[in-house]
Design a protein around this motif. Structure first.
Motif, PDB file in Angstrom:
ATOM      1  N   ILE A  67       0.843  -1.204   0.000  1.00 51.43           N
ATOM      2  CA  ILE A  67       0.000   0.000   0.000  1.00 51.43           C
ATOM      3  C   ILE A  67       0.878   1.254   0.000  1.00 51.43           C
ATOM      4  O   ILE A  67       0.643   2.177  -0.780  1.00 51.43           O
ATOM      5  N   VAL A  68       1.878   1.270   0.848  1.00 47.93           N
ATOM      6  CA  VAL A  68       2.776   2.430   0.906  1.00 47.93           C
ATOM      7  C   VAL A  68       3.443   2.626  -0.457  1.00 47.93           C
ATOM      8  O   VAL A  68       3.513   3.749  -0.973  1.00 47.93           O
ATOM      9  N   SER A  69       3.921   1.556  -1.047  1.00 45.05           N
ATOM     10  CA  SER A  69       4.570   1.629  -2.352  1.00 45.05           C
ATOM     11  C   SER A  69       3.614   2.188  -3.406  1.00 45.05           C
ATOM     12  O   SER A  69       3.985   3.048  -4.208  1.00 45.05           O
ATOM     13  N   ARG A  70       2.386   1.715  -3.394  1.00 42.95           N
ATOM     14  CA  ARG A  70       1.385   2.200  -4.357  1.00 42.95           C
ATOM     15  C   ARG A  70       1.087   3.677  -4.142  1.00 42.95           C
ATOM     16  O   ARG A  70       0.994   4.452  -5.091  1.00 42.95           O
ATOM     17  N   VAL A  71       0.953   4.104  -2.895  1.00 40.29           N
ATOM     18  CA  VAL A  71       0.685   5.520  -2.596  1.00 40.29           C
ATOM     19  C   VAL A  71       1.845   6.392  -3.088  1.00 40.29           C
ATOM     20  O   VAL A  71       1.623   7.442  -3.686  1.00 40.29           O
ATOM     21  N   ILE A  72       3.071   5.958  -2.845  1.00 43.48           N
ATOM     22  CA  ILE A  72       4.229   6.751  -3.281  1.00 43.48           C
ATOM     23  C   ILE A  72       4.270   6.834  -4.803  1.00 43.48           C
ATOM     24  O   ILE A  72       4.451   7.918  -5.372  1.00 43.48           O
ATOM     25  N   ARG A  73       4.096   5.707  -5.491  1.00 38.82           N
ATOM     26  CA  ARG A  73       4.111   5.724  -6.965  1.00 38.82           C
ATOM     27  C   ARG A  73       2.985   6.597  -7.517  1.00 38.82           C
ATOM     28  O   ARG A  73       3.198   7.397  -8.434  1.00 38.82           O
ATOM     29  N   ASP A  74       1.782   6.454  -6.961  1.00 32.12           N
ATOM     30  CA  ASP A  74       0.652   7.265  -7.422  1.00 32.12           C
ATOM     31  C   ASP A  74       0.890   8.746  -7.149  1.00 32.12           C
ATOM     32  O   ASP A  74       0.564   9.602  -7.982  1.00 32.12           O
ATOM     33  N   SER A  75       1.486   9.063  -6.000  1.00 33.63           N
ATOM     34  CA  SER A  75       1.790  10.457  -5.666  1.00 33.63           C
ATOM     35  C   SER A  75       2.813  11.040  -6.627  1.00 33.63           C
ATOM     36  O   SER A  75       2.699  12.194  -7.055  1.00 33.63           O
ATOM     37  N   MET A  76       3.814  10.240  -6.985  1.00 34.62           N
ATOM     38  CA  MET A  76       4.818  10.701  -7.943  1.00 34.62           C
ATOM     39  C   MET A  76       4.179  10.974  -9.305  1.00 34.62           C
ATOM     40  O   MET A  76       4.511  11.974  -9.962  1.00 34.62           O
ATOM     41  N   GLU A  77       3.265  10.129  -9.731  1.00 32.94           N
ATOM     42  CA  GLU A  77       2.579  10.348 -11.011  1.00 32.94           C
ATOM     43  C   GLU A  77       1.777  11.653 -10.982  1.00 32.94           C
ATOM     44  O   GLU A  77       1.800  12.417 -11.944  1.00 32.94           O
ATOM     45  N   ILE A  78       1.083  11.895  -9.880  1.00 32.86           N
ATOM     46  CA  ILE A  78       0.311  13.135  -9.742  1.00 32.86           C
ATOM     47  C   ILE A  78       1.241  14.334  -9.811  1.00 32.86           C
ATOM     48  O   ILE A  78       0.967  15.321 -10.505  1.00 32.86           O
ATOM     49  N   GLN A  79       2.366  14.258  -9.118  1.00 34.86           N
ATOM     50  CA  GLN A  79       3.303  15.379  -9.094  1.00 34.86           C
ATOM     51  C   GLN A  79       3.945  15.599 -10.462  1.00 34.86           C
ATOM     52  O   GLN A  79       4.109  16.737 -10.904  1.00 34.86           O
ATOM     53  N   GLU A  80       4.313  14.525 -11.143  1.00 31.89           N
ATOM     54  CA  GLU A  80       4.894  14.645 -12.486  1.00 31.89           C
ATOM     55  C   GLU A  80       3.894  15.274 -13.447  1.00 31.89           C
ATOM     56  O   GLU A  80       4.248  16.140 -14.247  1.00 31.89           O
ATOM     57  N   LYS A  81       2.639  14.864 -13.368  1.00 30.57           N
ATOM     58  CA  LYS A  81       1.595  15.430 -14.230  1.00 30.57           C
ATOM     59  C   LYS A  81       1.390  16.911 -13.917  1.00 30.57           C
ATOM     60  O   LYS A  81       1.302  17.744 -14.826  1.00 30.57           O
ATOM     61  N   ALA A  82       1.349  17.255 -12.651  1.00 23.76           N
ATOM     62  CA  ALA A  82       1.167  18.653 -12.252  1.00 23.76           C
ATOM     63  C   ALA A  82       2.344  19.501 -12.732  1.00 23.76           C
ATOM     64  O   ALA A  82       2.155  20.638 -13.193  1.00 23.76           O
ATOM     65  N   ALA A  83       3.555  18.960 -12.666  1.00 29.22           N
ATOM     66  CA  ALA A  83       4.740  19.695 -13.130  1.00 29.22           C
ATOM     67  C   ALA A  83       4.678  19.915 -14.637  1.00 29.22           C
ATOM     68  O   ALA A  83       4.992  21.010 -15.130  1.00 29.22           O
ATOM     69  N   ARG A  84       4.279  18.887 -15.386  1.00 26.06           N
ATOM     70  CA  ARG A  84       4.136  19.040 -16.846  1.00 26.06           C
ATOM     71  C   ARG A  84       3.119  20.122 -17.176  1.00 26.06           C
ATOM     72  O   ARG A  84       3.349  20.982 -18.028  1.00 26.06           O
ATOM     73  N   GLU A  85       1.971  20.074 -16.502  1.00 27.36           N
ATOM     74  CA  GLU A  85       0.910  21.057 -16.759  1.00 27.36           C
ATOM     75  C   GLU A  85       1.369  22.467 -16.399  1.00 27.36           C
ATOM     76  O   GLU A  85       1.086  23.418 -17.133  1.00 27.36           O
ATOM     77  N   LEU A  86       2.075  22.614 -15.290  1.00 27.61           N
ATOM     78  CA  LEU A  86       2.575  23.921 -14.888  1.00 27.61           C
ATOM     79  C   LEU A  86       3.587  24.451 -15.906  1.00 27.61           C
ATOM     80  O   LEU A  86       3.552  25.615 -16.290  1.00 27.61           O
ATOM     81  N   ALA A  87       4.473  23.566 -16.375  1.00 24.36           N
ATOM     82  CA  ALA A  87       5.471  23.967 -17.365  1.00 24.36           C
ATOM     83  C   ALA A  87       4.797  24.387 -18.673  1.00 24.36           C
ATOM     84  O   ALA A  87       5.194  25.375 -19.294  1.00 24.36           O
ATOM     85  N   GLU A  88       3.771  23.662 -19.065  1.00 26.53           N
ATOM     86  CA  GLU A  88       3.047  24.006 -20.295  1.00 26.53           C
ATOM     87  C   GLU A  88       2.318  25.334 -20.156  1.00 26.53           C
ATOM     88  O   GLU A  88       2.222  26.099 -21.110  1.00 26.53           O
ATOM     89  N   ARG A  89       1.799  25.592 -18.990  1.00 22.75           N
ATOM     90  CA  ARG A  89       1.058  26.835 -18.741  1.00 22.75           C
ATOM     91  C   ARG A  89       1.999  28.031 -18.758  1.00 22.75           C
ATOM     92  O   ARG A  89       1.628  29.119 -19.169  1.00 22.75           O
ATOM     93  N   GLY A  90       3.239  27.825 -18.305  1.00 18.88           N
ATOM     94  CA  GLY A  90       4.235  28.875 -18.345  1.00 18.88           C
ATOM     95  C   GLY A  90       3.866  30.102 -17.529  1.00 18.88           C
ATOM     96  O   GLY A  90       3.789  31.203 -18.037  1.00 18.88           O
ATOM     97  N   GLU A  91       3.668  29.903 -16.254  1.00 15.97           N
ATOM     98  CA  GLU A  91       3.324  30.994 -15.358  1.00 15.97           C
ATOM     99  C   GLU A  91       4.360  32.116 -15.436  1.00 15.97           C
ATOM    100  O   GLU A  91       5.544  31.852 -15.599  1.00 15.97           O
ATOM    101  N   PRO A  92       3.932  33.371 -15.293  1.00 13.38           N
ATOM    102  CA  PRO A  92       4.899  34.474 -15.298  1.00 13.38           C
ATOM    103  C   PRO A  92       5.858  34.368 -14.114  1.00 13.38           C
ATOM    104  O   PRO A  92       5.488  33.892 -13.044  1.00 13.38           O
ATOM    105  N   ARG A  93       7.092  34.800 -14.332  1.00 11.15           N
ATOM    106  CA  ARG A  93       8.128  34.716 -13.289  1.00 11.15           C
ATOM    107  C   ARG A  93       7.952  35.811 -12.243  1.00 11.15           C
ATOM    108  O   ARG A  93       8.367  35.648 -11.127  1.00 11.15           O
ATOM    109  N   SER A  94       7.408  36.947 -12.605  1.00 11.80           N
ATOM    110  CA  SER A  94       7.216  38.019 -11.619  1.00 11.80           C
ATOM    111  C   SER A  94       5.892  38.707 -11.904  1.00 11.80           C
ATOM    112  O   SER A  94       5.349  38.633 -12.976  1.00 11.80           O
ATOM    113  N   ARG A  95       5.423  39.399 -10.909  1.00 12.01           N
ATOM    114  CA  ARG A  95       4.139  40.126 -11.057  1.00 12.01           C
ATOM    115  C   ARG A  95       4.345  41.579 -10.830  1.00 12.01           C
ATOM    116  O   ARG A  95       5.159  42.063 -10.209  1.00 12.01           O
TER     117      ARG A  95
END
Length: 158
Positions: free
Chosen positions: A130-158
């Motif tokens: 269970i712990v192994s599955r949670v860690i792998r699933d969490s990594m997938e969520i984080q990798e997907k979120a990072a890809r989406e954030l990179a694609e969105r290209g948030e401004p560096r400063s406001r």
């Protein structure tokens, strides 16, 4: 969803966030003590998997090939990496961990691995799965979120 389950999910989310924070603090301290920047630490961590090409390192740590060459020059001068021709394709250069990197792992990360293994030994196989599955699933969520954030290209400063 029951309120007990919602509460536990919230607590786990907070615990994972704090775990990430503690890991980052530890790695930053390692960097401070050993004079390694974030990209250098990421490179050395990636090389734990075995020898890699400079282009694979560049993709993994999100640097340009020129920046990775400079980074590898610094790490090689300090004894952390070695570059050798690929035995199967002489046009490629393989980068591998050298003595200083192995010494760093032994001095700093091996004690964590030993303590972690002792802690995990308290759990049975079903719990570890269970712990192994949670860690792998969490990594997938984080990798997907990072890809989406990179694609969105948030401004560096406001």
């Amino acid at each position: 969803m029951s309120s007990d389950k919602q509460t536990l999910i919230g607590e786990l989310g907070t615990a994972i966030m704090r775990w990430q924070d503690q890991t980052q603090k530890f790695d930053e301290l390692v960097g401070h003590i050993y004079g390694l920047g974030p990209s250098e630490r990421l490179c050395l961590s990636f090389l734990v998997q075995g020898p890699q090409t400079a282009s694979a390192i560049a993709r993994e740590i999100r640097l340009t090939p020129a920046a990775v060459t400079t980074l590898l020059d610094r790490l090689e001068q300090r004894g952390y990496v070695r570059r050798r021709p690929d035995p199967t394709d002489r046009r490629k250069v393989m980068v591998k961990s050298a003595a200083a990197a192995l010494e760093l792992v032994e001095a700093v990360y091996a004690p964590l691995a030993i303590a972690g293994a002792a802690m995990l030994d308290r759990y049975d196989v079903a719990e570890l799965n269970i712990v192994s599955r949670v860690i792998r699933d969490s990594m997938e969520i984080q990798e997907k979120a990072a890809r989406e954030l990179a694609e969105r290209g948030e401004p560096r400063s406001r």
